[in-house]
Write an enzyme that holds these catalytic residues in place. Structure first.
Site: not given
Length: 145
Positions: A47, A49, A77, A80
């Site tokens: 992801h 992040e 999420c 993260c």
């Protein structure tokens, strides 16, 4: 947030969910930025992040980003949010809310959990309309709407 939006657009152009993230030092310098790369890297943890946090930590030579800011186009999420906490990010700025998979204000609410080791200051809705539009357009194109 403009840089994060650019990374989100680039991710969308690559066929990734259009999410971008930027890490900024206490001095105001951009230390790392990334867009989603889960499909490209065949890695469910890639992801934006997580990639930006990894790059920033590598660049400064520390597993902690004390005093650093993270700008993300979409509410992180749970995975993260946990990484943000573990990295000790000082401030999280995010754009669009994520009612389906968010882990900050929605769903798991990781930072509200008593076992969360570090809670950043959280600012939501930053360029939220632009970030939300990128996501809506991306998924409408995929569905052929």
């Amino acid at each position: 947030m403009d840089l994060a939006l650019e990374d989100a657009r680039a991710a969308g152009d690559r066929g990734e969910v259009p999410v971008g993230a930027v890490v900024v030092s206490p001095a105001g310098d951009v230390v790392a930025q990334a867009g989603n790369r889960t499909r490209e890297l065949c890695d469910p943890t890639a992801h934006a992040e997580v990639l930006a946090i990894r790059a920033a930590c590598a660049r400064i030579g520390s597993e902690r980003l004390v005093g650093f800011d993270l700008y993300v186009t979409l509410e992180p999420c749970a995975m993260c949010a946990a990484a943000i906490s573990a990295a000790r990010v000082a401030r999280l700025y995010y754009g669009a809310a994520d009612p389906k998979s968010g882990g900050v204000a929605q769903g798991a609410q990781v930072f509200a959990h008593p076992q969360c080791h570090h809670v950043p200051d959280v600012y939501d809705g930053i360029s939220g309309e632009a970030a939300g539009a990128l996501l809506r357009d991306f998924f409408e194109r995929r569905r052929g709407v």
